[in-house]
Design a protein around this motif. Structure first.
Motif: not given
Length: 141
Positions: A99-111
């Motif tokens: 919940p404290t991560m942005s949409v972009l940060e969530n996508l970056e998690m996948g990398t």
């Protein structure tokens, strides 16, 4: 991008898996196969073992016996980290996961495990092209 699988290929195969949580024998001889050209679903009531099945496949609660194959590679004795490195991951659902991560940060998690850093931005841009609303909300938590 990932290589296209052979449509008749077994992507995931579980054979006679027995998984315990503590002393509780949750999965008792589970077997199933997921093919590249088919949709495979897990359906069951609460407590039927759906989450345990996913945790077993991902190596979080490995089976005490039985075998699991991902694209023909035995993974039932691998660590979760090695299974993820092969490309088999579980995607958590719900807004409360990060919940404290942005949409972009969530996508970056996948990398996280990717080594092709130069292509990461191309793939993120591709996702934003597919889902323009995500691009508009890239900074939103």
């Amino acid at each position: 991008m990932a290589e296209e699988p052979n449509l008749n290929e077994s992507i995931l195969k579980v054979e006679d898996a027995h998984t315990f949580i503590g002393h509780h024998h949750i999965l008792q001889g589970l077997s199933f196969e997921a093919k590249a050209d088919a949709v495979t679903v897990l359906i069951g009531r609460n407590g039927a073992g759906k989450s345990t099945t996913l945790m077993t496949v991902c190596g979080v609660t490995p089976p005490r016996s039985g075998e699991i194959y991902f694209k023909g590679t035995p993974i039932h004795q691998m660590s979760t980290e090695k299974i993820v490195a092969l490309g088999l991951v579980q995607v958590p659902e719900g807004r409360r996961i990060f919940p404290t991560m942005s949409v972009l940060e969530n996508l970056e998690m996948g990398t996280f495990l990717r080594r092709d850093k130069s292509d990461i931005q191309k793939d993120i841009d591709y996702v934003f092209d597919l889902f323009p609303i995500l691009a508009q909300r890239r900074s939103q938590m």
